[in-house]
Motif scaffolding. Structure first.
Motif, PDB file in Angstrom:
ATOM      1  N   GLN A 154       1.125  -1.314  -0.045  1.00  0.00           N
ATOM      2  CA  GLN A 154       0.291   0.081   0.040  1.00  0.00           C
ATOM      3  C   GLN A 154       1.027   0.941   0.015  1.00  0.00           C
ATOM      4  OE1 GLN A 154      -3.615   0.263  -0.153  1.00  0.00           O
ATOM      5  NE2 GLN A 154      -3.599  -1.491  -0.830  1.00  0.00           N
ATOM      6  N   GLN A 155       1.881   1.411  -0.019  1.00  0.00           N
ATOM      7  CA  GLN A 155       3.126   2.548   0.323  1.00  0.00           C
ATOM      8  C   GLN A 155       2.727   2.545  -1.208  1.00  0.00           C
ATOM      9  OE1 GLN A 155       6.817   2.340   1.747  1.00  0.00           O
ATOM     10  NE2 GLN A 155       5.895   0.176   2.796  1.00  0.00           N
ATOM     11  N   GLU A 156       2.575   2.506  -2.021  1.00  0.00           N
ATOM     12  CA  GLU A 156       2.150   2.569  -3.774  1.00  0.00           C
ATOM     13  C   GLU A 156       0.831   3.790  -4.227  1.00  0.00           C
ATOM     14  OE1 GLU A 156       5.034   2.533  -5.368  1.00  0.00           O
ATOM     15  OE2 GLU A 156       5.706   0.663  -4.274  1.00  0.00           O
ATOM     16  N   SER A 157      -0.059   3.406  -3.265  1.00  0.00           N
ATOM     17  CA  SER A 157      -1.026   4.339  -2.725  1.00  0.00           C
ATOM     18  C   SER A 157      -0.506   5.815  -2.624  1.00  0.00           C
ATOM     19  CB  SER A 157      -1.806   4.203  -1.865  1.00  0.00           C
ATOM     20  OG  SER A 157      -1.211   4.299  -0.721  1.00  0.00           O
ATOM     21  N   THR A 158      -1.724   6.603  -3.273  1.00  0.00           N
ATOM     22  CA  THR A 158      -1.294   7.792  -2.860  1.00  0.00           C
ATOM     23  C   THR A 158      -0.991   8.441  -1.469  1.00  0.00           C
ATOM     24  OG1 THR A 158      -3.299   8.438  -4.165  1.00  0.00           O
ATOM     25  CG2 THR A 158      -2.293  10.391  -3.693  1.00  0.00           C
ATOM     26  N   ARG A 190       2.105   7.445  -0.243  1.00  0.00           N
ATOM     27  CA  ARG A 190       3.953   8.173  -1.154  1.00  0.00           C
ATOM     28  C   ARG A 190       3.406   9.404  -0.859  1.00  0.00           C
ATOM     29  NH1 ARG A 190       2.045   6.137  -6.641  1.00  0.00           N
ATOM     30  NH2 ARG A 190       1.078   7.850  -6.971  1.00  0.00           N
ATOM     31  N   LYS A 191       2.711   9.757  -0.346  1.00  0.00           N
ATOM     32  CA  LYS A 191       1.932  11.079   0.521  1.00  0.00           C
ATOM     33  C   LYS A 191       3.654  10.687   2.517  1.00  0.00           C
ATOM     34  CE  LYS A 191      -2.018  13.523  -0.292  1.00  0.00           C
ATOM     35  NZ  LYS A 191      -2.982  13.992   0.552  1.00  0.00           N
ATOM     36  N   PHE A 192       3.038   9.853   2.797  1.00  0.00           N
ATOM     37  CA  PHE A 192       3.667   8.660   3.695  1.00  0.00           C
ATOM     38  C   PHE A 192       5.175   8.707   4.270  1.00  0.00           C
ATOM     39  CE2 PHE A 192       4.808   4.755   5.932  1.00  0.00           C
ATOM     40  CZ  PHE A 192       5.139   5.008   7.124  1.00  0.00           C
ATOM     41  N   LEU A 193       5.512   8.226   2.525  1.00  0.00           N
ATOM     42  CA  LEU A 193       6.884   7.945   2.624  1.00  0.00           C
ATOM     43  C   LEU A 193       7.899   9.545   2.236  1.00  0.00           C
ATOM     44  CD1 LEU A 193       7.113   5.304   0.052  1.00  0.00           C
ATOM     45  CD2 LEU A 193       7.332   5.479   2.264  1.00  0.00           C
ATOM     46  N   ASN A 194       6.848  10.550   2.687  1.00  0.00           N
ATOM     47  CA  ASN A 194       7.941  11.926   2.534  1.00  0.00           C
ATOM     48  C   ASN A 194       6.860  12.830   3.743  1.00  0.00           C
ATOM     49  OD1 ASN A 194       8.369  12.380   0.137  1.00  0.00           O
ATOM     50  ND2 ASN A 194       6.674  13.265  -1.261  1.00  0.00           N
ATOM     51  N   SER A 195       7.210  11.512   4.496  1.00  0.00           N
ATOM     52  CA  SER A 195       6.554  12.671   6.117  1.00  0.00           C
ATOM     53  C   SER A 195       7.710  12.459   6.912  1.00  0.00           C
ATOM     54  CB  SER A 195       5.303  12.459   7.002  1.00  0.00           C
ATOM     55  OG  SER A 195       6.188  11.032   7.148  1.00  0.00           O
ATOM     56  N   GLN A 196       8.113  13.157   7.355  1.00  0.00           N
ATOM     57  CA  GLN A 196      10.011  13.134   8.586  1.00  0.00           C
ATOM     58  C   GLN A 196       8.927  13.530  10.339  1.00  0.00           C
ATOM     59  OE1 GLN A 196      12.003  16.330   6.253  1.00  0.00           O
ATOM     60  NE2 GLN A 196      12.706  14.556   5.022  1.00  0.00           N
ATOM     61  N   THR A 197       7.820  13.878   9.829  1.00  0.00           N
ATOM     62  CA  THR A 197       7.987  13.638  12.127  1.00  0.00           C
ATOM     63  C   THR A 197       6.375  13.350  12.505  1.00  0.00           C
ATOM     64  OG1 THR A 197       6.329  16.095  11.709  1.00  0.00           O
ATOM     65  CG2 THR A 197       8.763  16.737  11.268  1.00  0.00           C
ATOM     66  N   LEU A 198       6.540  12.777  13.276  1.00  0.00           N
ATOM     67  CA  LEU A 198       5.564  12.792  13.581  1.00  0.00           C
ATOM     68  C   LEU A 198       4.246  13.172  13.709  1.00  0.00           C
ATOM     69  CD1 LEU A 198       6.134  10.957  17.698  1.00  0.00           C
ATOM     70  CD2 LEU A 198       5.685   9.438  15.525  1.00  0.00           C
ATOM     71  N   GLU A 199       3.648  14.823  13.599  1.00  0.00           N
ATOM     72  CA  GLU A 199       2.970  15.571  13.320  1.00  0.00           C
ATOM     73  C   GLU A 199       2.715  14.776  12.096  1.00  0.00           C
ATOM     74  OE1 GLU A 199       5.888  16.435  15.164  1.00  0.00           O
ATOM     75  OE2 GLU A 199       5.101  17.871  16.942  1.00  0.00           O
ATOM     76  N   GLN A 200       3.436  14.925  10.972  1.00  0.00           N
ATOM     77  CA  GLN A 200       3.387  15.269   9.604  1.00  0.00           C
ATOM     78  C   GLN A 200       2.222  13.484   8.904  1.00  0.00           C
ATOM     79  OE1 GLN A 200       6.828  15.764   8.099  1.00  0.00           O
ATOM     80  NE2 GLN A 200       6.678  17.753   7.847  1.00  0.00           N
ATOM     81  N   ILE A 201       3.285  12.670  10.061  1.00  0.00           N
ATOM     82  CA  ILE A 201       2.412  11.143  10.197  1.00  0.00           C
ATOM     83  C   ILE A 201       1.045  10.857  10.290  1.00  0.00           C
ATOM     84  CG2 ILE A 201       2.710   8.570  10.484  1.00  0.00           C
ATOM     85  CD1 ILE A 201       5.792   9.207  10.987  1.00  0.00           C
ATOM     86  N   CYS A 202       1.252  12.116  11.990  1.00  0.00           N
ATOM     87  CA  CYS A 202      -0.907  11.590  12.203  1.00  0.00           C
ATOM     88  C   CYS A 202      -1.346  12.414  11.654  1.00  0.00           C
ATOM     89  CB  CYS A 202      -0.588  12.444  13.517  1.00  0.00           C
ATOM     90  SG  CYS A 202       0.534  11.462  14.799  1.00  0.00           S
TER      91      CYS A 202
END
Ligand code: FNR
Length: 338
Positions: A290-294, A297-309
């Motif tokens: 599912q990392q290939e989904s939109t 891909r957004k998730f793979l670019n996230s860097q902080t816990l806030e961004q992931i949340c």
């Protein structure tokens, strides 16, 4: 008050997994129904250069590496009677020092005798101990004789059945409380079949609980766990990959959707102030293809816990917790230096 001794009969167990088995995943596994949770393998010398600190802000107990300030091991009261710390070691004196250091904070100590990675083999740890049973026996006896908590080990099988049974009996003779057995040899990889019939033979031979491991490929849902117990003749089961992919495998109510698991995991990651890199790694292993989904891909670019949340609509939760920690932190400081 004397602590209740951990019992390994009829248990569902989260397997030790490097980088996966940190505090948020262990708490999640307990929520879903795991009875016992193993830490990732922690190497003796890394723990020995760490110091213990009670973290009043997170309400955790932290072992902090003196050399770089990173958290080697984070635990909390909630898991104290269910968490087993796995040590990577080749030395009885060091193993005992580590075990004594953490004895008050964990329910059991496990010796890793199955890791086939080069760094373990070169360091004479992990699966190297399968070929040096006298060293393993010395480590286990030293731990059993000097600790107030139970000691276990986790092994792989040997290519020869009789030698495997002989080794298991020898390990049992040290006084360990249980033995976890991964039904593959050092040279076998996860795609090879798990030798369930060998696990059955071991469980028939030993008097201590044998914890069956290696069945994740056969375990897609909760009821498969009972089948694995039946086939292996073991009444305790330890799951690694099935739990890494979807930790709700421990739930009697059945598997939850991936999104629910990620959200619950993330909340614990926030509660434990888990490093973003580790949080990301664990979620990547839930998402998989599912990392290939939109979203992936957004998730793979996230860097902080806030961004992931933010990606899983948990921004408010993350901000609220952050504020709570900041306030507690200030309170903590003012108490130290009024
Ligand atoms: C492992 N395994 C493992 N074993 C161990 O004794 N100590 C460890 O730290 C680790 N680390 C680890 C990390 C990851 C990501 C995986 C997938 C596996 C091996 C694991 O505990 C187990 O023995 C095998 O994965 C087989 O069981 P499953 O996956 O079929 O349930």
């Amino acid at each position: 008050m004397e602590r209740k001794r951990l019992n390994y009969e009829n248990k569902l167990i989260l397997a030790p997994m490097v980088r996966i088995g940190t505090l948020p995943m262990r708490l999640l596994a307990l929520d879903y129904g795991a009875d016992i949770v193993y830490t990732e393998e922690l190497i003796d010398w890394k723990l020995l250069r760490s110091f213990r600190r009670e973290n009043d802000v997170l309400e955790t107990i932290d072992y902090i590496d003196k050399t770089d300030g990173t958290v080697t091991f984070r635990t909390c009261l909630r898991e104290r009677d269910k968490v087993v710390l796995q040590i990577g070691t080749c030395d009885a004196t060091r193993a005992l020092k580590v075990a004594k250091m953490v004895e008050q904070d964990v329910a059991g100590i496990d010796l890793n005798m199955g890791c086939p990675k080069l760094f373990s083999l070169v360091g004479k740890m992990g699966a190297a101990l399968l070929g040096e049973p006298e060293i393993a026996v010395n480590i286990l006896k030293t731990l059993v004789d000097n600790l107030s908590i139970p000691v276990t080990c986790k092994i792989r099988i040997l290519p020869d059945l009789d030698k495997t049974l002989e080794l298991c009996e020898l390990l049992q003779s040290t006084g360990i409380s249980a033995i976890a057995v991964h039904g593959r040899t050092i040279n076998e990889r996860p795609q090879h079949i798990n030798r369930n019939e060998v696990l059955r033979k071991i469980s028939e031979r030993l008097s201590i609980p044998v914890i069956a491991n290696g069945g994740s490929k056969e375990i897609q849902k909760y009821s498969d766990i009972s089948k694995f117990k039946e086939i292996t003749g073991c009444n305790s089961v330890m799951l690694a990959r099935a739990a890494e992919w979807n930790c709700s495998i421990f739930s009697k109510e059945g598997l939850l959707p991936m999104e629910d698991v990620i959200k619950s995991y993330l909340k614990y990651a926030v509660d434990c102030d888990n490093p973003p890199s580790n949080t990301k790694y664990c979620i990547q292993n839930i998402l998989r293809e599912q990392q290939e989904s939109t979203l992936g891909r957004k998730f793979l670019n996230s860097q902080t816990l806030e961004q992931i949340c933010d990606l899983w609509a948990l921004s408010d939760y993350c901000q609220l917790k952050k504020k709570e920690f900041e306030e507690k932190g200030l309170l903590g400081r003012s108490q130290v230096s009024p």
